[in-house]
Design an enzyme around this catalytic site. Structure first.
Site, mmCIF file in Angstrom:
data_model
loop_
_atom_site.group_PDB
_atom_site.id
_atom_site.type_symbol
_atom_site.label_atom_id
_atom_site.label_comp_id
_atom_site.label_asym_id
_atom_site.label_seq_id
_atom_site.Cartn_x
_atom_site.Cartn_y
_atom_site.Cartn_z
ATOM 1 N N ILE A 152 0.906 -1.147 0.000
ATOM 2 C CA ILE A 152 0.000 0.000 0.000
ATOM 3 C C ILE A 152 0.944 1.194 0.000
ATOM 4 O O ILE A 152 1.548 1.523 1.019
ATOM 5 C CB ILE A 152 -0.941 0.004 1.219
ATOM 6 N N PRO A 153 1.144 1.827 -1.159
ATOM 7 C CA PRO A 153 2.271 2.741 -1.368
ATOM 8 C C PRO A 153 2.110 4.140 -0.756
ATOM 9 O O PRO A 153 2.025 5.144 -1.461
ATOM 10 C CB PRO A 153 2.369 2.808 -2.887
ATOM 11 N N CYS A 154 2.110 4.196 0.569
ATOM 12 C CA CYS A 154 1.965 5.481 1.248
ATOM 13 C C CYS A 154 3.145 6.409 0.965
ATOM 14 O O CYS A 154 3.027 7.624 1.136
ATOM 15 C CB CYS A 154 1.771 5.275 2.740
ATOM 16 N N HIS A 155 4.248 5.871 0.482
ATOM 17 C CA HIS A 155 5.418 6.697 0.163
ATOM 18 C C HIS A 155 5.169 7.604 -1.039
ATOM 19 O O HIS A 155 5.929 8.527 -1.276
ATOM 20 C CB HIS A 155 6.653 5.813 -0.072
#
Length: 159
Positions: free
Chosen positions: A126-129
């Site tokens: 889950i690419p919160c970056h």
């Protein structure tokens, strides 16, 4: 499991990831696992399917994490936000306000988006970056800004 950014702790239920966070996250990691499991999970080797996907991602096959089944524990808003994050393609960066807009919310919801982002239990998948501050700067990343910058560079989006 080892990664170029440090050891990643992975927890799963059935065929879905529930937690993936860096081992040095300490209390954050303990909280994520405690939220996902009533009892302390057994320590087992990471299933080959997850190990393979993460290995391929960190070796440069960015799409390797697409479609990995996830089952994060969160509020309905958090779950919607995390689903929205999975729709942000590699190499794209959004501000918190832009993410709020994608979710059909006003720009004033940027803080709520930021808070849900900070509570993401499944780092990298889950690419919160991929979320940044309003001015495009790298802001808050539970795994550390050095990891956020590395992940964005790795995905072809220089910072």
């Amino acid at each position: 499991m080892p990664t170029p950014l440090g050891d990643l702790v992975v927890a799963w239920s059935g065929a879905a990831l529930v937690v993936a966070d860096f081992a040095d996250s300490g209390l954050r990691l303990d909280g994520l696992i405690g939220k996902a499991f009533k009892n302390k999970p057994q320590e087992l080797d990471v299933p080959a399917v997850f190990r393979d996907r993460f290995t391929r991602y960190f070796n440069g096959e960015i799409a390797a994490l697409d479609g990995v089944p996830v089952a994060p524990v969160g509020t309905p808003f958090q779950l919607a936000m995390w689903r929205g994050l999975r729709a942000v393609p590699p190499g794209e960066r959004l501000t918190y306000g832009a993410m709020a807009a994608r979710l059909g919310l006003s720009a004033t919801a940027a803080r709520a988006v930021g808070r849900a982002n900070a509570l993401n239990p499944i780092s990298v998948v889950i690419p919160c970056h991929r979320l940044t501050g309003a001015d495009g700067t790298l802001t808050g990343y539970a795994g550390g800004l050095h990891r956020k910058a590395w992940l964005l560079r790795h995905e072809g989006r220089l910072v």
